[in-house]
Design a protein around this motif. Structure first.
Motif, PDB file in Angstrom:
ATOM      1  N   SER A  64       5.012   7.837  12.479  1.00 43.32           N
ATOM      2  CA  SER A  64       3.774   8.635  11.416  1.00 43.32           C
ATOM      3  C   SER A  64       4.990   9.591  10.492  1.00 43.32           C
ATOM      4  O   SER A  64       4.326   9.825   9.781  1.00 43.32           O
ATOM      5  N   ILE A  65       6.384   8.887  10.541  1.00 40.19           N
ATOM      6  CA  ILE A  65       7.073   9.952   8.852  1.00 40.19           C
ATOM      7  C   ILE A  65       7.143   9.203   8.363  1.00 40.19           C
ATOM      8  O   ILE A  65       6.931   7.498   8.225  1.00 40.19           O
ATOM      9  N   PRO A  66       6.248   9.381   6.766  1.00 40.78           N
ATOM     10  CA  PRO A  66       6.267   8.603   5.602  1.00 40.78           C
ATOM     11  C   PRO A  66       7.536   7.892   4.948  1.00 40.78           C
ATOM     12  O   PRO A  66       8.064   8.788   5.201  1.00 40.78           O
ATOM     13  N   GLY A  67       7.657   6.943   4.715  1.00 40.20           N
ATOM     14  CA  GLY A  67       8.541   5.814   4.153  1.00 40.20           C
ATOM     15  C   GLY A  67       9.559   5.337   5.386  1.00 40.20           C
ATOM     16  O   GLY A  67      10.909   5.749   5.302  1.00 40.20           O
ATOM     17  N   THR A  68       9.049   5.281   6.254  1.00 42.99           N
ATOM     18  CA  THR A  68       9.572   4.314   7.337  1.00 42.99           C
ATOM     19  C   THR A  68      10.423   3.136   7.017  1.00 42.99           C
ATOM     20  O   THR A  68      11.890   3.049   7.683  1.00 42.99           O
ATOM     21  N   THR A  69       9.295   2.311   6.277  1.00 37.43           N
ATOM     22  CA  THR A  69      10.401   1.170   6.126  1.00 37.43           C
ATOM     23  C   THR A  69      11.024   0.742   4.635  1.00 37.43           C
ATOM     24  O   THR A  69      10.071   1.621   3.328  1.00 37.43           O
ATOM     25  N   ARG A  70      11.940   0.049   4.862  1.00 38.81           N
ATOM     26  CA  ARG A  70      12.788   0.396   3.453  1.00 38.81           C
ATOM     27  C   ARG A  70      12.870  -1.072   2.743  1.00 38.81           C
ATOM     28  O   ARG A  70      13.443  -0.867   1.340  1.00 38.81           O
ATOM     29  N   ASP A  71      13.002  -1.490   3.559  1.00 38.95           N
ATOM     30  CA  ASP A  71      13.293  -2.964   2.956  1.00 38.95           C
ATOM     31  C   ASP A  71      12.043  -3.805   3.954  1.00 38.95           C
ATOM     32  O   ASP A  71      11.166  -3.722   3.977  1.00 38.95           O
ATOM     33  N   VAL A  72      12.034  -4.969   3.077  1.00 36.68           N
ATOM     34  CA  VAL A  72      11.143  -6.015   3.593  1.00 36.68           C
ATOM     35  C   VAL A  72      10.744  -6.378   4.773  1.00 36.68           C
ATOM     36  O   VAL A  72      12.172  -7.495   4.612  1.00 36.68           O
ATOM     37  N   GLY A  77       0.648  -1.081   0.244  1.00 39.13           N
ATOM     38  CA  GLY A  77       0.230   0.316  -0.198  1.00 39.13           C
ATOM     39  C   GLY A  77       0.713   1.194  -0.220  1.00 39.13           C
ATOM     40  O   GLY A  77       2.077   0.818   0.225  1.00 39.13           O
ATOM     41  N   ALA A  78      -0.298   2.696  -0.158  1.00 36.65           N
ATOM     42  CA  ALA A  78       0.680   3.345  -0.453  1.00 36.65           C
ATOM     43  C   ALA A  78       1.716   3.923   2.045  1.00 36.65           C
ATOM     44  O   ALA A  78       1.611   2.923   2.640  1.00 36.65           O
ATOM     45  N   THR A  79       2.247   4.674   1.658  1.00 35.52           N
ATOM     46  CA  THR A  79       2.719   5.218   2.494  1.00 35.52           C
ATOM     47  C   THR A  79       1.945   5.976   4.379  1.00 35.52           C
ATOM     48  O   THR A  79       1.461   6.275   3.395  1.00 35.52           O
ATOM     49  N   ASN A  80       2.204   5.217   4.464  1.00 36.48           N
ATOM     50  CA  ASN A  80       1.891   5.539   6.377  1.00 36.48           C
ATOM     51  C   ASN A  80       0.275   4.995   5.923  1.00 36.48           C
ATOM     52  O   ASN A  80      -0.728   5.855   7.072  1.00 36.48           O
ATOM     53  N   ALA A  81       0.346   3.995   5.495  1.00 33.74           N
ATOM     54  CA  ALA A  81      -1.817   3.399   5.261  1.00 33.74           C
ATOM     55  C   ALA A  81      -1.684   2.413   6.511  1.00 33.74           C
ATOM     56  O   ALA A  81      -2.709   2.050   6.741  1.00 33.74           O
ATOM     57  N   GLY A  82      -0.395   1.783   7.121  1.00 33.97           N
ATOM     58  CA  GLY A  82      -0.464   1.172   8.524  1.00 33.97           C
ATOM     59  C   GLY A  82       0.107  -0.037   8.207  1.00 33.97           C
ATOM     60  O   GLY A  82      -0.957  -0.722   8.973  1.00 33.97           O
ATOM     61  N   ILE A 126       2.144 -19.153   7.796  1.00 33.06           N
ATOM     62  CA  ILE A 126       2.441 -18.195   6.234  1.00 33.06           C
ATOM     63  C   ILE A 126       3.697 -17.652   6.798  1.00 33.06           C
ATOM     64  O   ILE A 126       3.815 -17.438   7.916  1.00 33.06           O
ATOM     65  N   ILE A 127       4.048 -17.025   5.312  1.00 30.66           N
ATOM     66  CA  ILE A 127       5.047 -15.952   5.625  1.00 30.66           C
ATOM     67  C   ILE A 127       4.751 -14.291   5.416  1.00 30.66           C
ATOM     68  O   ILE A 127       4.908 -14.097   4.445  1.00 30.66           O
ATOM     69  N   LEU A 128       4.069 -13.460   6.446  1.00 30.84           N
ATOM     70  CA  LEU A 128       3.724 -12.264   6.142  1.00 30.84           C
ATOM     71  C   LEU A 128       4.845 -11.595   5.982  1.00 30.84           C
ATOM     72  O   LEU A 128       5.720 -11.186   6.905  1.00 30.84           O
ATOM     73  N   SER A 129       4.998 -11.006   5.411  1.00 29.56           N
ATOM     74  CA  SER A 129       5.599  -9.185   4.715  1.00 29.56           C
ATOM     75  C   SER A 129       5.216  -8.066   4.770  1.00 29.56           C
ATOM     76  O   SER A 129       4.565  -7.806   3.423  1.00 29.56           O
ATOM     77  N   ASP A 130       5.310  -7.215   5.668  1.00 28.02           N
ATOM     78  CA  ASP A 130       5.309  -5.492   5.561  1.00 28.02           C
ATOM     79  C   ASP A 130       6.125  -5.140   4.939  1.00 28.02           C
ATOM     80  O   ASP A 130       7.753  -5.103   4.601  1.00 28.02           O
ATOM     81  N   THR A 131       5.916  -4.087   3.332  1.00 31.68           N
ATOM     82  CA  THR A 131       6.699  -3.931   1.994  1.00 31.68           C
ATOM     83  C   THR A 131       6.755  -1.742   2.419  1.00 31.68           C
ATOM     84  O   THR A 131       5.955  -1.335   3.036  1.00 31.68           O
ATOM     85  N   ALA A 132       8.169  -1.664   1.779  1.00 26.67           N
ATOM     86  CA  ALA A 132       7.654  -0.643   1.523  1.00 26.67           C
ATOM     87  C   ALA A 132       6.715   0.429   0.805  1.00 26.67           C
ATOM     88  O   ALA A 132       6.121  -0.309   0.001  1.00 26.67           O
ATOM     89  N   GLY A 133       6.361   1.285   1.324  1.00 27.75           N
ATOM     90  CA  GLY A 133       4.803   2.518   1.032  1.00 27.75           C
ATOM     91  C   GLY A 133       5.454   2.789  -0.855  1.00 27.75           C
ATOM     92  O   GLY A 133       6.003   2.940  -0.915  1.00 27.75           O
ATOM     93  N   LEU A 134       4.711   1.977  -1.157  1.00 30.61           N
ATOM     94  CA  LEU A 134       4.424   2.337  -2.791  1.00 30.61           C
ATOM     95  C   LEU A 134       4.304   4.497  -3.805  1.00 30.61           C
ATOM     96  O   LEU A 134       3.436   4.421  -3.062  1.00 30.61           O
ATOM     97  N   ARG A 135       4.857   5.241  -3.551  1.00 31.34           N
ATOM     98  CA  ARG A 135       4.889   6.671  -4.154  1.00 31.34           C
ATOM     99  C   ARG A 135       6.260   5.761  -4.894  1.00 31.34           C
ATOM    100  O   ARG A 135       7.251   5.648  -4.736  1.00 31.34           O
ATOM    101  N   ASP A 136       5.889   7.656  -5.638  1.00 30.93           N
ATOM    102  CA  ASP A 136       7.663   7.655  -6.153  1.00 30.93           C
ATOM    103  C   ASP A 136       8.185   8.871  -5.608  1.00 30.93           C
ATOM    104  O   ASP A 136       8.212   9.342  -4.327  1.00 30.93           O
ATOM    105  N   SER A 137       9.818   8.490  -5.438  1.00 33.66           N
ATOM    106  CA  SER A 137      10.758   8.869  -3.997  1.00 33.66           C
ATOM    107  C   SER A 137      11.693   9.563  -4.846  1.00 33.66           C
ATOM    108  O   SER A 137      12.501   8.591  -6.283  1.00 33.66           O
ATOM    109  N   ASP A 138      12.526  10.301  -4.465  1.00 32.79           N
ATOM    110  CA  ASP A 138      13.872  11.502  -5.085  1.00 32.79           C
ATOM    111  C   ASP A 138      15.142  10.637  -4.486  1.00 32.79           C
ATOM    112  O   ASP A 138      16.022  10.531  -4.033  1.00 32.79           O
TER     113      ASP A 138
END
Length: 489
Positions: free
Chosen positions: A270-278, A247-252, A290-302
């Motif tokens: 609360s800072i968007p983009g905290t998660t950088r890796d899986v 999902g997008a950044t900060n979606a939970g 199950i292997i539950l994976s948290d991923t980085a927020g989907l957005r364009d970034s520099d």
């Protein structure tokens, strides 16, 4: 004669060496887990098991097989009492390994266990077992085929209820029996076509036998295709079902991972983009691994680091068996078009691959008014979305509904391993079955061109099946030829 030459080649299969294998060494090992415990089991296997039993117990006669007997276990050199425990004697071949075996059920303290192991190690006719050697001997002596060995290994490592069921079913030999029955069909077909090649000129074999072979091969091809078209559910159940939070950044997403795993697995900020890796967590959901994976927020970034995180997130979505699309309800009320756009961005932002199953999670309902919450419930019912759950990671409301939906998705993917035909559980099985199917396809090509080459393709197909169970032999073909055609009467 081609038949005899081909049987000679067939019998040189590398799997042949396992048949009627005689093991002369006697091995011993601790068969129960290491560490302090109430009871530890030490096992011996081999022809010297009987002599070792006499030396350690001073019994003049062997006890009745498979009966538990109380014994004083002594040091053969000093006569010192090592422990008082239970002894069970298994006379070969009616034992796990097929050899003479003995089990010593002793107190599980490290000093007791080490003392008995050291005593056994001091006996010249015994040596420590190598890893997996007891099971290997069971296979070599025909007590287990390779699929049963693998089922035993899976049972030992099973962490969930459904994994246990699948492993027990495979260990019972049902999967091996299926492959053995297919192998028997190929043996019969190969025997018939070889007999036609060698004896048709003598009018001992009718030409109609080739039609029967063609029908048998076609029927087996269909069964193999159906068996392979199982969506890899057995392998998924064995290795763990990939469930990906995206999902997008900060979606939970990280908050949801922590709630489900019931521990702070991922950093929440609360800072968007905290998660950088899986970030992964291995969980048991209703008996399904199950292997539950948290991923980085989907957005364009520099930020190059965040871009790499997004790339990895998209790659993990590609691999997902179940995609959990997490959408933030905070802010303006979402419309049907907006919900679908969010889902489209999450589900298909990769290369167009759609996961097997999608669950939509609308998070942060604790920030909605009652009116907005009611409107959102109605919208979810009418929007045509995949299974959707309204929840709050902050309050825990709706989490039980999400777990219920997730379990239903897991059941749809893996099913009940006790129902229906046994499934493929190993990548090795799938590779050999695919090669078998490929060889049968080549048989159909060569059938009208060269019967010798066609027979070779059947032989290859049979060898591929035999490689799964570990049993390949030429004697079976000879038995079929003589019993079916009465050649040489």
């Amino acid at each position: 004669m081609w038949l005899l030459r081909s049987l000679k080649l067939f019998s040189s299969s590398p799997m042949k060496k396992y048949k009627h294998h005689n093991v002369r060494d006697t091995i011993f090992s601790l068969s129960s887990g290491h560490g302090k415990c109430g009871v530890a089991v030490i096992r011996t296997s081999g022809p010297a098991s009987q002599e070792a039993l006499h030396l350690l117990t001073k019994w003049e006669k062997l006890p009745p097989p498979r009966q538990v007997n109380l014994a004083s276990i002594l040091s053969p050199k000093s006569g010192e009492l090592l422990d008082r425990g239970l002894v069970v004697w298994f006379a070969g071949p009616r034992s796990f390994t097929g050899e003479d075996c003995c089990e010593y059920h002793v107190h599980g303290g490290p000093a007791v266990v080490n003392g008995i192991l050291q005593t056994l190690g001091n006996l010249q006719m015994l040596r420590p077992a190598e890893p997996g050697e007891f099971t290997k001997r069971a296979f070599q002596n025909g007590k287990l085929d390779l699929t049963e060995v693998e089922g035993l290994g899976d049972l030992i490592h099973a962490e969930t209820e459904v994994q246990r069921r699948q492993a027990l079913r495979q260990m019972s030999g049902e999967l091996g029996q299926l492959y053995h029955s297919w192998g028997q069909q190929l043996i019969r077909a190969l025997a018939h076509i070889e007999a036609f090649i060698d004896f048709s000129e003598d009018d001992n074999v009718e030409e109609g036998v080739l039609i029967q072979v063609d029908e048998e091969v076609e029927r087996l091809q269909k069964e193999l295709v159906e068996h392979l078209s199982d969506s890899r559910r057995g392998e998924r159940l064995r290795d763990g079902i990939q469930v990906v939070l995206a999902g997008a950044t900060n979606a939970g997403k990280s908050s949801l991972l922590n709630v489900i795993s019931q521990k702070p697995t991922a950093i929440v900020s609360s800072i968007p983009g905290t998660t950088r890796d899986v970030v992964e967590a291995t969980l048991n959901i209703g008996g399904y691994p199950i292997i539950l994976s948290d991923t980085a927020g989907l957005r364009d970034s520099d930020d190059p680091v965040e871009r790499e995180g997004v790339r990895r997130a998209k790659a993990r979505v590609e691999e997902a068996d179940i995609l959990v699309a997490v959408i933030d309800l905070n802010g303006s009320l979402l419309s049907q078009e907006s919900l679908l756009a969010h889902l489209q961005n999450i589900s298909f932002s990769t290369q167009g691959h759609s996961p097997r199953s999608v669950i939509v999670v609308l998070n942060k309902i604790d920030l909605l008014s009652q009116e907005s919450f009611t409107d959102m419930q109605k919208l979810c019912q009418e929007s045509g979305l995949p299974p959707t759950c309204l929840l709050s990671c902050h309050t825990g409301e709706g989490v039980s509904d999400f777990l219920r939906i997730l379990r239903h998705s897991l059941e749809a993917i893996c099913g009940d391993p006790l129902q229906g035909a046994p499934t493929i559980t190993q990548t090795r099985h799938r590779l050999h079955l695919t090669a078998c199917l490929d060889a049968l396809g080549h048989y159909s090509v060569y059938r009208q061109q060269d019967l010798v080459l066609a027979a070779e393709k059947l032989r290859i197909a049979h060898r591929q099946l035999g490689s799964i169970t570990g049993r390949v032999g030429a004697e079976e073909i000879l038995d079929i030829i003589f019993s079916d055609f009465c050649i040489g009467k």
